[in-house]
Design a protein around this motif. Structure first.
Motif, PDB file in Angstrom:
ATOM      1  N   ALA A 163       0.337  -1.447   0.132  1.00  0.00           N
ATOM      2  CA  ALA A 163      -0.040   0.274   0.137  1.00  0.00           C
ATOM      3  C   ALA A 163       0.988   1.478   0.208  1.00  0.00           C
ATOM      4  N   ASP A 164       2.076   1.414   0.159  1.00  0.00           N
ATOM      5  CA  ASP A 164       2.945   2.651   1.039  1.00  0.00           C
ATOM      6  C   ASP A 164       3.717   2.717  -0.747  1.00  0.00           C
ATOM      7  N   VAL A 165       4.251   1.399  -1.459  1.00  0.00           N
ATOM      8  CA  VAL A 165       4.533   1.286  -2.186  1.00  0.00           C
ATOM      9  C   VAL A 165       3.362   2.025  -3.416  1.00  0.00           C
ATOM     10  N   PHE A 166       2.407   1.905  -4.199  1.00  0.00           N
ATOM     11  CA  PHE A 166       1.104   2.212  -4.720  1.00  0.00           C
ATOM     12  C   PHE A 166       1.127   3.522  -4.549  1.00  0.00           C
ATOM     13  N   ALA A 167       1.118   4.015  -2.864  1.00  0.00           N
ATOM     14  CA  ALA A 167       0.469   5.294  -2.047  1.00  0.00           C
ATOM     15  C   ALA A 167       1.653   5.901  -2.633  1.00  0.00           C
ATOM     16  N   PHE A 168       3.300   6.350  -3.167  1.00  0.00           N
ATOM     17  CA  PHE A 168       4.219   6.686  -3.390  1.00  0.00           C
ATOM     18  C   PHE A 168       3.977   7.060  -4.767  1.00  0.00           C
ATOM     19  N   LEU A 169       4.110   5.469  -6.061  1.00  0.00           N
ATOM     20  CA  LEU A 169       3.888   5.993  -7.187  1.00  0.00           C
ATOM     21  C   LEU A 169       3.118   6.869  -7.259  1.00  0.00           C
ATOM     22  N   SER A 170       1.672   6.581  -6.875  1.00  0.00           N
ATOM     23  CA  SER A 170       0.363   7.962  -7.302  1.00  0.00           C
ATOM     24  C   SER A 170       0.898   9.299  -6.622  1.00  0.00           C
ATOM     25  N   GLY A 171       1.755   8.789  -5.594  1.00  0.00           N
ATOM     26  CA  GLY A 171       1.591  10.269  -4.835  1.00  0.00           C
ATOM     27  C   GLY A 171       0.053  10.685  -4.151  1.00  0.00           C
ATOM     28  N   THR A 172      -1.153   9.786  -3.888  1.00  0.00           N
ATOM     29  CA  THR A 172      -2.465  10.385  -3.836  1.00  0.00           C
ATOM     30  C   THR A 172      -2.064  10.518  -2.425  1.00  0.00           C
ATOM     31  N   GLN A 173      -1.111  10.053  -1.248  1.00  0.00           N
ATOM     32  CA  GLN A 173      -1.247   9.969  -0.069  1.00  0.00           C
ATOM     33  C   GLN A 173      -0.068  10.365   0.943  1.00  0.00           C
ATOM     34  N   GLU A 174      -0.041  10.516   1.864  1.00  0.00           N
ATOM     35  CA  GLU A 174       2.238  10.245   2.892  1.00  0.00           C
ATOM     36  C   GLU A 174       1.872   8.873   3.425  1.00  0.00           C
ATOM     37  N   ILE A 175       3.319   8.858   3.143  1.00  0.00           N
ATOM     38  CA  ILE A 175       4.260   7.313   3.924  1.00  0.00           C
ATOM     39  C   ILE A 175       5.348   7.912   4.380  1.00  0.00           C
ATOM     40  N   SER A 176       5.969   6.889   5.193  1.00  0.00           N
ATOM     41  CA  SER A 176       6.423   7.596   6.279  1.00  0.00           C
ATOM     42  C   SER A 176       7.739   8.493   5.763  1.00  0.00           C
ATOM     43  N   ARG A 177       8.419   8.555   6.543  1.00  0.00           N
ATOM     44  CA  ARG A 177       9.495   9.486   6.287  1.00  0.00           C
ATOM     45  C   ARG A 177      10.825   8.601   5.978  1.00  0.00           C
ATOM     46  N   THR A 178      11.053   7.670   6.502  1.00  0.00           N
ATOM     47  CA  THR A 178      11.727   5.814   6.623  1.00  0.00           C
ATOM     48  C   THR A 178      11.576   5.050   4.602  1.00  0.00           C
TER      49      THR A 178
END
Length: 337
Positions: free
Chosen positions: A36-51
């Motif tokens: 979920a974090d990877v797809f959020a990173f690719l889409s830029g739709t939501q924040e993920i942890s800084r690390t």
């Protein structure tokens, strides 16, 4: 099925495979990151942890992009060498071009030369000089009159490669600092990939590819026979030299960041040729895509197969390419050209 539609479908499927492999590679690594974090990173739709963001943006993504560029570059160079020499057993690693480029890099590092001028780094330039000198040496050693016997060319390349590998070993002994990193680089490794490495090789890669693409039509004509090509207005020797120079430039640029990763330039063009045929205008794009995909797969295996220990990716490619080279040597069927 219409031939143009079939070729377009092959390109589309290959592009989708490359994108899928890129996403899978983002999920793989020593640090667990949820899908979920990877797809959020690719889409830029939501924040993920800084690390997670730092790992994905600064470690995994540049490595994936660099893997594709290196694989694509080696496959493109292999396609050109096989076309110019007119034999599917030729590749930059086997004929010593990678060793020549590696020697150039080692000399640049030993002399402490890391000049950057207009985004052009001196390290790939030294690699190109080493690769070009190697091509010139192997070509002239193997040439018999106006002919270039393939077996002699391969043997000359192997002999020169042995000599250059011994030179690199000597330079490695002199430069004792960061010895483990240098050994991994010599075995072929993408560890430590970053955006700076991409920025360093990209100008050389683009220039080499533009030159190759421009002369693909002439390469097709040369494959019909050098005498016929001359009658059709192609300056055969000039085109050969330019293509070999461009392929050497690409090989040198990728070797400067990845080390000697072997057999991609052997295996991938051969497979692409079986899929799409010998027309280099259609063959080159597929070889580039398959080369990038092949290195994405092998680099992912190198990162995960013995995790947390990372294998040099050159070991994986050699395990695949070595037996394939033996298969080509033993093949008794008619020439694919």
């Amino acid at each position: 099925m219409d031939k143009k539609y079939r070729i377009s479908l092959i390109y589309l499927i290959t592009i989708l495979i490359v994108l899928a492999l890129g996403i899978i590679s983002l999920l793989l690594g020593s640090s667990y990151i949820p899908a979920a974090d990877v797809f959020a990173f690719l889409s830029g739709t939501q924040e993920i942890s800084r690390t997670s963001a730092i790992i994905l943006a600064e470690i995994r993504l540049p490595r994936i992009i660099l893997s594709f560029i290196v694989g694509a570059g080696l496959a493109a160079a292999g396609t050109v060498f096989q076309g110019v020499i007119r034999n599917p057993m030729v590749d930059p690693y086997i004929i010593g071009i990678s060793a020549g480029a590696g020697t150039g890099v080692m000399l640049a590092l030993l002399l402490g030369i890391e000049i950057v001028f207009w985004n052009f780094s001196a390290v790939p330039a030294f690699a190109f000089l080493g690769a070009l000198l190697t091509v010139f040496l192997v070509y002239n050693l193997a040439k018999v009159g106006n002919k270039l016997p393939v077996l002699t060319f391969l043997l000359a390349g192997v002999a020169v490669s042995f000599i250059l590998n011994s030179v690199m070993s000597f330079l490695m002994v002199i430069r004792t600092e960061n010895l483990q990193q240098i050994v991994y680089w010599l075995m072929g490794s993408l560890a430590g990939s970053d955006w700076a490495a991409i920025k360093m090789i990209l100008p050389y890669f683009i220039i080499g590819m533009v030159v190759i693409i421009y002369y693909l039509k002439d390469l097709n004509i040369i494959l019909l026979g050098e005498e016929s090509a001359g009658h059709l207005g192609v300056n055969v020797e000039k085109v050969k030299i330019i293509l070999l120079g461009a392929a050497s430039l690409i090989t040198a640029s990728v070797v400067s960041v990845s080390g000697s990763i072997g057999f991609i330039g052997l295996v991938v063009p051969h497979i692409a040729r079986m899929i799409i045929g010998p027309d280099h205008r259609k063959l080159m794009p597929l070889a580039v895509l398959l080369g990038g995909a092949f290195l994405l797969i092998t680099d992912s295996l190198a990162r995960t197969i013995m995790a947390p220990l990372e294998l040099p990716v050159g070991i994986i490619t050699a395990m695949v390419g070595g037996p394939y080279f033996i298969y080509l040597l033993r093949r008794k069927t008619k020439d694919i050209w």
